[in-house]
Scaffold this motif. Structure first.
Motif, short mmCIF file in Angstrom:
data_model
loop_
_atom_site.label_atom_id
_atom_site.label_comp_id
_atom_site.label_asym_id
_atom_site.label_seq_id
_atom_site.Cartn_x
_atom_site.Cartn_y
_atom_site.Cartn_z
N LYS A 112 0.85 -1.21 0.00
CA LYS A 112 0.00 0.00 0.00
C LYS A 112 0.88 1.25 0.00
N ALA A 113 1.89 1.25 0.85
CA ALA A 113 2.78 2.41 0.95
C ALA A 113 3.57 2.61 -0.35
N LEU A 114 4.05 1.52 -0.93
CA LEU A 114 4.78 1.63 -2.20
C LEU A 114 3.89 2.19 -3.30
N LEU A 115 2.66 1.72 -3.37
CA LEU A 115 1.73 2.22 -4.38
C LEU A 115 1.38 3.69 -4.15
N ALA A 116 1.45 4.12 -2.89
CA ALA A 116 1.19 5.53 -2.56
C ALA A 116 2.41 6.40 -2.81
N GLY A 117 3.52 5.80 -3.25
CA GLY A 117 4.70 6.57 -3.60
C GLY A 117 5.69 6.78 -2.46
N GLN A 118 5.50 6.11 -1.34
CA GLN A 118 6.44 6.25 -0.23
C GLN A 118 7.74 5.54 -0.55
N THR A 119 8.83 6.05 -0.01
CA THR A 119 10.13 5.42 -0.22
C THR A 119 10.27 4.22 0.72
N LYS A 120 11.14 3.31 0.34
CA LYS A 120 11.38 2.14 1.20
C LYS A 120 12.00 2.56 2.53
N LYS A 121 12.77 3.63 2.51
CA LYS A 121 13.36 4.15 3.75
C LYS A 121 12.26 4.63 4.69
N ALA A 130 10.29 1.68 5.99
CA ALA A 130 11.07 0.98 7.02
C ALA A 130 10.92 1.66 8.37
N ALA A 131 11.00 2.98 8.37
CA ALA A 131 10.86 3.73 9.63
C ALA A 131 9.48 3.52 10.23
N ALA A 132 8.45 3.54 9.41
CA ALA A 132 7.08 3.34 9.90
C ALA A 132 6.86 1.93 10.42
N GLU A 133 7.52 0.96 9.81
CA GLU A 133 7.38 -0.44 10.21
C GLU A 133 8.33 -0.84 11.34
N ALA A 150 15.48 -4.70 5.02
CA ALA A 150 14.42 -5.69 5.25
C ALA A 150 13.21 -5.40 4.36
N VAL A 151 12.89 -4.12 4.17
CA VAL A 151 11.79 -3.75 3.28
C VAL A 151 12.12 -4.16 1.85
N SER A 152 13.34 -3.88 1.40
CA SER A 152 13.76 -4.23 0.05
C SER A 152 13.73 -5.74 -0.17
N GLN A 153 14.23 -6.48 0.82
CA GLN A 153 14.23 -7.94 0.70
C GLN A 153 12.81 -8.48 0.63
N VAL A 196 6.83 -6.31 -8.05
CA VAL A 196 6.10 -6.79 -9.23
C VAL A 196 4.67 -6.26 -9.21
N ILE A 197 4.02 -6.32 -8.05
CA ILE A 197 2.65 -5.80 -7.91
C ILE A 197 2.61 -4.32 -8.26
N VAL A 198 3.57 -3.56 -7.75
CA VAL A 198 3.61 -2.12 -8.02
C VAL A 198 3.80 -1.86 -9.51
N GLN A 199 4.75 -2.54 -10.13
CA GLN A 199 5.00 -2.30 -11.55
C GLN A 199 3.83 -2.75 -12.41
N ALA A 200 3.26 -3.92 -12.11
CA ALA A 200 2.10 -4.40 -12.88
C ALA A 200 0.94 -3.42 -12.74
N SER A 201 0.76 -2.88 -11.55
CA SER A 201 -0.33 -1.93 -11.32
C SER A 201 -0.12 -0.65 -12.11
N ARG A 202 1.11 -0.22 -12.24
CA ARG A 202 1.40 0.97 -13.04
C ARG A 202 1.08 0.73 -14.51
N TYR A 203 1.48 -0.44 -15.02
CA TYR A 203 1.17 -0.77 -16.41
C TYR A 203 -0.33 -0.84 -16.63
N LEU A 204 -1.03 -1.51 -15.73
CA LEU A 204 -2.49 -1.67 -15.86
C LEU A 204 -3.20 -0.32 -15.81
N SER A 205 -2.71 0.59 -14.98
CA SER A 205 -3.39 1.89 -14.83
C SER A 205 -3.30 2.73 -16.10
#
Length: 195
Positions: A150-159, A162-165, A171-174, A183-192
């Motif tokens: 959800k956060a990635l799709l909202a445009g938040q950075t992994k950094k 990570a702080a919020a989690e 660990a977020v990247s892994q 993959v979900i984020v990229q597929a969603s961008r293509y679909l949109s």
């Protein structure tokens, strides 16, 4: 899905109503409840409708599960006072949601939540293939992975995620790589971007 089994139906309804309000921008006919827990809306492109469906799904997950039927074609409002609609687009969406409900009964397709019907569109099978794969990935996520996607799709950075989690950016990247979140984020961008 399964709204009759939800303990606090009023809370679920309020959460879903709030999610519907999140996707009114750009809608031709903003999504609204039609009967019980069913809702419908119209968007100028297939991609916008698919994006709105994902936004709604993630806004109420994991507490409420939602299925979507997306149709392409003309829609006519038969009764403006009640919002009753008809036309090829409406019937295509109805066919898509009925297929989704039926498919979920098959063990291999239990994660299906979204289907598309677009009579006359040459890309309908490709769209459904992408939706099936995305739904499968989303259906395999735990609560933390759902929050992260959800956060990635909202445009938040992994950094920032990570702080919020309370975990490391590594660990977020892994997790994003291992669980298919990128993959979900990229597929969603293509679909949109679909017209």
């Amino acid at each position: 899905m399964g709204s009759r089994r939800i303990a606090d139906r009023a809370a679920a309804h309020h959460a879903l109503a709030a999610a519907l309000r999140e996707v009114t921008a750009g809608a031709v006919d903003p999504p609204a409840f039609t009967a019980g827990d069913e809702f419908q809306g119209s968007y100028p492109t297939v991609g916008a409708a698919i994006d709105a469906a994902l936004t709604i799904r993630l806004a109420v997950a994991p507490d409420v599960d939602v299925r979507f039927g997306i149709g392409w074609g003309d829609v006519t409002v038969l009764d403006p006072a009640t919002g009753i609609q008809d036309g090829p687009g409406w019937w295509a969406a109805r066919e898509a949601i009925e297929w989704t409900a039926s498919a979920q009964r098959q063990s291999g397709l239990a994660a299906v939540r979204t289907a598309f019907r677009g009579p006359g569109r040459g890309d309908a099978d490709a769209i459904n293939a992408a939706l099936l794969c995305r739904d499968y990935l989303l259906g395999s996520l735990d609560d933390r992975s759902l929050r992260i996607v959800k956060a990635l799709l909202a445009g938040q950075t992994k950094k920032d995620i990570a702080a919020a989690e309370g975990i490391s950016a590594s660990a977020v990247s892994q997790r994003a790589g291992r669980a298919g979140l990128d993959v979900i984020v990229q597929a969603s961008r293509y679909l949109s971007r679909l017209r």
